[in-house]
Design a protein around this motif. Structure first.
Motif, PDB file in Angstrom:
ATOM      1  N   LEU A  19     125.253  68.333  44.715  1.00  0.00           N
ATOM      2  CA  LEU A  19     123.797  67.749  44.768  1.00  0.00           C
ATOM      3  C   LEU A  19     123.866  65.987  44.486  1.00  0.00           C
ATOM      4  CD1 LEU A  19     122.046  70.404  42.259  1.00  0.00           C
ATOM      5  CD2 LEU A  19     122.109  70.186  44.858  1.00  0.00           C
ATOM      6  N   PHE A  20     124.910  65.780  43.841  1.00  0.00           N
ATOM      7  CA  PHE A  20     125.009  64.343  43.489  1.00  0.00           C
ATOM      8  C   PHE A  20     126.112  63.440  44.402  1.00  0.00           C
ATOM      9  CE2 PHE A  20     123.696  66.772  40.045  1.00  0.00           C
ATOM     10  CZ  PHE A  20     122.494  66.284  39.814  1.00  0.00           C
ATOM     11  N   SER A  21     127.193  64.571  44.782  1.00  0.00           N
ATOM     12  CA  SER A  21     128.359  63.497  45.547  1.00  0.00           C
ATOM     13  C   SER A  21     128.596  64.300  46.793  1.00  0.00           C
ATOM     14  CB  SER A  21     129.462  63.925  44.464  1.00  0.00           C
ATOM     15  OG  SER A  21     130.699  63.585  45.278  1.00  0.00           O
ATOM     16  N   ARG A  22     128.685  63.322  48.039  1.00  0.00           N
ATOM     17  CA  ARG A  22     129.105  63.750  49.084  1.00  0.00           C
ATOM     18  C   ARG A  22     130.482  64.470  49.187  1.00  0.00           C
ATOM     19  NH1 ARG A  22     128.688  60.206  54.709  1.00  0.00           N
ATOM     20  NH2 ARG A  22     126.657  60.398  54.555  1.00  0.00           N
ATOM     21  N   LYS A  23     131.349  63.802  48.428  1.00  0.00           N
ATOM     22  CA  LYS A  23     132.805  64.441  48.442  1.00  0.00           C
ATOM     23  C   LYS A  23     132.650  65.704  47.770  1.00  0.00           C
ATOM     24  CE  LYS A  23     135.855  60.212  48.147  1.00  0.00           C
ATOM     25  NZ  LYS A  23     136.646  59.647  47.510  1.00  0.00           N
ATOM     26  N   ALA A  24     131.895  66.017  46.850  1.00  0.00           N
ATOM     27  CA  ALA A  24     131.940  67.549  46.456  1.00  0.00           C
ATOM     28  C   ALA A  24     131.180  68.545  47.221  1.00  0.00           C
ATOM     29  CB  ALA A  24     131.258  67.291  45.105  1.00  0.00           C
ATOM     30  N   HIS A  25     130.332  68.013  48.121  1.00  0.00           N
ATOM     31  CA  HIS A  25     129.758  68.707  49.177  1.00  0.00           C
ATOM     32  C   HIS A  25     130.731  68.987  50.228  1.00  0.00           C
ATOM     33  CE1 HIS A  25     126.699  70.106  51.628  1.00  0.00           C
ATOM     34  NE2 HIS A  25     127.017  69.502  52.876  1.00  0.00           N
ATOM     35  N   TYR A  26     131.448  68.111  50.587  1.00  0.00           N
ATOM     36  CA  TYR A  26     132.680  67.990  51.646  1.00  0.00           C
ATOM     37  C   TYR A  26     133.584  69.274  51.284  1.00  0.00           C
ATOM     38  CZ  TYR A  26     136.417  66.992  54.596  1.00  0.00           C
ATOM     39  OH  TYR A  26     137.656  66.873  55.285  1.00  0.00           O
ATOM     40  N   TYR A  27     134.169  69.132  50.001  1.00  0.00           N
ATOM     41  CA  TYR A  27     135.345  69.890  49.455  1.00  0.00           C
ATOM     42  C   TYR A  27     134.714  71.380  49.419  1.00  0.00           C
ATOM     43  CZ  TYR A  27     138.570  66.061  49.298  1.00  0.00           C
ATOM     44  OH  TYR A  27     139.379  65.148  49.647  1.00  0.00           O
ATOM     45  N   ARG A  28     133.430  71.570  48.950  1.00  0.00           N
ATOM     46  CA  ARG A  28     133.037  72.927  48.757  1.00  0.00           C
ATOM     47  C   ARG A  28     132.963  73.472  50.144  1.00  0.00           C
ATOM     48  NH1 ARG A  28     127.081  75.394  48.070  1.00  0.00           N
ATOM     49  NH2 ARG A  28     127.515  77.150  47.164  1.00  0.00           N
ATOM     50  N   ARG A  29     132.378  72.914  51.026  1.00  0.00           N
ATOM     51  CA  ARG A  29     132.597  73.580  52.537  1.00  0.00           C
ATOM     52  C   ARG A  29     133.805  73.575  53.040  1.00  0.00           C
ATOM     53  NH1 ARG A  29     128.000  73.606  55.253  1.00  0.00           N
ATOM     54  NH2 ARG A  29     128.875  73.156  57.471  1.00  0.00           N
ATOM     55  N   LEU A  30     134.858  72.942  52.657  1.00  0.00           N
ATOM     56  CA  LEU A  30     136.328  72.978  53.121  1.00  0.00           C
ATOM     57  C   LEU A  30     137.063  74.342  52.509  1.00  0.00           C
ATOM     58  CD1 LEU A  30     138.598  71.883  54.690  1.00  0.00           C
ATOM     59  CD2 LEU A  30     139.137  70.626  52.597  1.00  0.00           C
ATOM     60  N   ILE A  31     136.373  74.631  51.170  1.00  0.00           N
ATOM     61  CA  ILE A  31     136.689  75.785  50.568  1.00  0.00           C
ATOM     62  C   ILE A  31     136.304  76.988  51.111  1.00  0.00           C
ATOM     63  CG2 ILE A  31     136.553  77.218  48.377  1.00  0.00           C
ATOM     64  CD1 ILE A  31     136.921  74.560  46.784  1.00  0.00           C
ATOM     65  N   HIS A  32     134.913  76.854  51.667  1.00  0.00           N
ATOM     66  CA  HIS A  32     134.324  77.891  52.326  1.00  0.00           C
ATOM     67  C   HIS A  32     135.047  78.159  53.899  1.00  0.00           C
ATOM     68  CE1 HIS A  32     130.359  77.599  50.018  1.00  0.00           C
ATOM     69  NE2 HIS A  32     131.249  78.047  49.146  1.00  0.00           N
ATOM     70  N   PHE A  33     135.425  77.184  54.384  1.00  0.00           N
ATOM     71  CA  PHE A  33     136.196  77.272  55.646  1.00  0.00           C
ATOM     72  C   PHE A  33     137.327  77.907  55.340  1.00  0.00           C
ATOM     73  CE2 PHE A  33     138.881  75.634  58.822  1.00  0.00           C
ATOM     74  CZ  PHE A  33     138.316  75.356  59.945  1.00  0.00           C
ATOM     75  N   THR A  34     138.331  77.479  54.374  1.00  0.00           N
ATOM     76  CA  THR A  34     139.602  78.239  54.317  1.00  0.00           C
ATOM     77  C   THR A  34     139.323  79.759  53.699  1.00  0.00           C
ATOM     78  OG1 THR A  34     140.091  76.004  53.136  1.00  0.00           O
ATOM     79  CG2 THR A  34     141.696  77.971  52.627  1.00  0.00           C
ATOM     80  N   VAL A  35     138.087  80.032  53.113  1.00  0.00           N
ATOM     81  CA  VAL A  35     138.299  81.383  52.994  1.00  0.00           C
ATOM     82  C   VAL A  35     137.929  82.140  53.944  1.00  0.00           C
ATOM     83  CG1 VAL A  35     136.385  83.168  51.882  1.00  0.00           C
ATOM     84  CG2 VAL A  35     137.373  81.246  50.503  1.00  0.00           C
ATOM     85  N   CYS A  36     137.091  81.614  55.038  1.00  0.00           N
ATOM     86  CA  CYS A  36     136.854  81.996  56.297  1.00  0.00           C
ATOM     87  C   CYS A  36     138.304  82.365  57.252  1.00  0.00           C
ATOM     88  CB  CYS A  36     136.011  81.292  57.262  1.00  0.00           C
ATOM     89  SG  CYS A  36     134.317  81.406  56.695  1.00  0.00           S
ATOM     90  N   VAL A  37     139.222  81.582  57.081  1.00  0.00           N
ATOM     91  CA  VAL A  37     140.469  81.416  57.931  1.00  0.00           C
ATOM     92  C   VAL A  37     140.991  82.753  57.153  1.00  0.00           C
ATOM     93  CG1 VAL A  37     142.433  80.371  58.073  1.00  0.00           C
ATOM     94  CG2 VAL A  37     140.581  79.059  58.428  1.00  0.00           C
ATOM     95  N   VAL A  38     141.309  82.671  55.777  1.00  0.00           N
ATOM     96  CA  VAL A  38     142.049  83.776  55.098  1.00  0.00           C
ATOM     97  C   VAL A  38     141.304  85.489  55.398  1.00  0.00           C
ATOM     98  CG1 VAL A  38     142.564  84.988  52.869  1.00  0.00           C
ATOM     99  CG2 VAL A  38     142.771  82.512  53.179  1.00  0.00           C
ATOM    100  N   ILE A  39     140.007  85.377  55.736  1.00  0.00           N
ATOM    101  CA  ILE A  39     139.333  86.943  55.960  1.00  0.00           C
ATOM    102  C   ILE A  39     139.780  87.159  57.182  1.00  0.00           C
ATOM    103  CG2 ILE A  39     137.606  88.134  56.082  1.00  0.00           C
ATOM    104  CD1 ILE A  39     136.459  86.354  53.755  1.00  0.00           C
ATOM    105  N   ALA A  40     139.556  86.019  58.467  1.00  0.00           N
ATOM    106  CA  ALA A  40     139.783  86.283  59.634  1.00  0.00           C
ATOM    107  C   ALA A  40     141.358  86.725  59.937  1.00  0.00           C
ATOM    108  CB  ALA A  40     139.562  85.169  60.455  1.00  0.00           C
ATOM    109  N   SER A  41     142.176  86.051  59.304  1.00  0.00           N
ATOM    110  CA  SER A  41     143.740  86.426  59.362  1.00  0.00           C
ATOM    111  C   SER A  41     143.920  87.758  58.953  1.00  0.00           C
ATOM    112  CB  SER A  41     144.550  85.395  58.748  1.00  0.00           C
ATOM    113  OG  SER A  41     144.422  84.125  59.235  1.00  0.00           O
ATOM    114  N   VAL A  42     143.584  88.105  57.669  1.00  0.00           N
ATOM    115  CA  VAL A  42     143.821  89.377  57.121  1.00  0.00           C
ATOM    116  C   VAL A  42     143.232  90.545  58.332  1.00  0.00           C
ATOM    117  CG1 VAL A  42     143.312  91.203  55.509  1.00  0.00           C
ATOM    118  CG2 VAL A  42     143.762  88.801  54.877  1.00  0.00           C
ATOM    119  N   THR A  43     142.062  90.177  58.859  1.00  0.00           N
ATOM    120  CA  THR A  43     141.565  91.240  59.805  1.00  0.00           C
ATOM    121  C   THR A  43     142.311  91.333  60.923  1.00  0.00           C
ATOM    122  OG1 THR A  43     139.206  90.423  59.291  1.00  0.00           O
ATOM    123  CG2 THR A  43     139.536  91.524  61.299  1.00  0.00           C
ATOM    124  N   GLY A  44     143.126  90.178  61.495  1.00  0.00           N
ATOM    125  CA  GLY A  44     143.804  90.407  62.654  1.00  0.00           C
ATOM    126  C   GLY A  44     145.004  91.145  62.429  1.00  0.00           C
TER     127      GLY A  44
END
Length: 255
Positions: A19-44
């Motif tokens: 809410l106060f930092s663009r960097k924090a927002h960026y890294y939060r979305r990057l973590i979500h992105f990484t979670v998506c990668v892990v789940i998709a890989s396990v699905t494969g």
């Protein structure tokens, strides 16, 4: 379960900081992105034995891609619009070439990647834990260039695999991500995709991703929901071409 609690706690802290930092927002979305990668890989990995049993190993990449796109659309709010998708469906076995801008190209691949399509990679990647295992399960093509083997001979060998399995192959012909301060652009193309298409006698299908700086810019820590626009261009035939004409074809395709 402790790791899940810690992950949720970290996400909550980053949500407040965002809410106060663009960097924090960026890294939060990057973590979500990484979670998506892990789940998709396990699905494969889980789905690959079933696809293997029905003779559709090459579609493992498609399963992972669509799973990843569904998750990123849900968690990150990124949507992909495609113009000319029917061209890929009608092309049959071909060599697909796309421009490479950022890590979000994975989201584009998640939506665009066709069935019965594989990735061509260096053989050394096949020995990587998890990544190499998944790529082997997905029937991806690994190439190894010997000290006395020319690039043409190497891709001639790979073309036999493509033709025998009736599959398509995806390439990023730039070889790495292009970075340009004054907007989108293209690095010089490497010849691998064109040599493969030449030896396999299959068309080249260019896939163009429009500029995505409105939703992602690593250098300024900018990441936001939005739409990626992709255009599939008409197939380029290599019938009747000589190998020494491929350089001109590369330049024409890049233009």
């Amino acid at each position: 379960m402790h790791w899940l609690l810690w992950t949720l706690l970290l996400d909550g802290c980053l949500a407040v900081a965002a809410l106060f930092s663009r960097k924090a927002h960026y890294y939060r979305r990057l973590i979500h992105f990484t979670v998506c990668v892990v789940i998709a890989s396990v699905t494969g990995i889980v789905s690959s034995p079933v696809l293997w049993a029905v003779g559709r190993r090459a579609s493992c990449n498609w399963v992972v891609a669509r799973t990843f796109y569904f998750l990123t659309h849900l968690l990150l709010g990124i949507r992909v619009e495609i113009e000319g998708e029917e061209i890929m469906e009608q092309a049959g076995p071909c060599v697909l070439v796309g421009n490479h801008q950022s890590v979000l190209d994975l989201v584009m691949l998640g939506r665009v990647f066709p069935m019965q399509t594989v990735i061509l990679a260096k053989k050394s990647l096949s020995y990587y834990p998890l990544l190499g295992w998944f790529m082997r399960l997905a029937d991806d093509i690994f190439i190894s260039r010997g000290s006395r083997q020319s690039a043409s001979d190497m891709f001639k060998q790979a073309s036999r695999v493509l033709l025998s399995k009736r599959i398509s192959v995806w390439f990023f012909p730039e070889g790495t991500r292009g970075r340009f301060d004054d907007g989108p652009g293209l690095l010089p193309f490497k010849q691998g995709a064109f040599l493969l298409a030449y030896h396999a006698k299959v068309p080249i299908v260019p896939v163009v991703v429009m500029d995505i700086h409105n939703i992602y810019d690593k250098r300024s820590f900018w990441s936001a929901p939005g739409t990626m626009r992709v255009k599939v261009l008409a197939p380029i035939s290599v019938d009747g071409m000589r190998e020494d004409e491929l350089k001109g074809l590369m330049e024409d395709t890049r233009a």
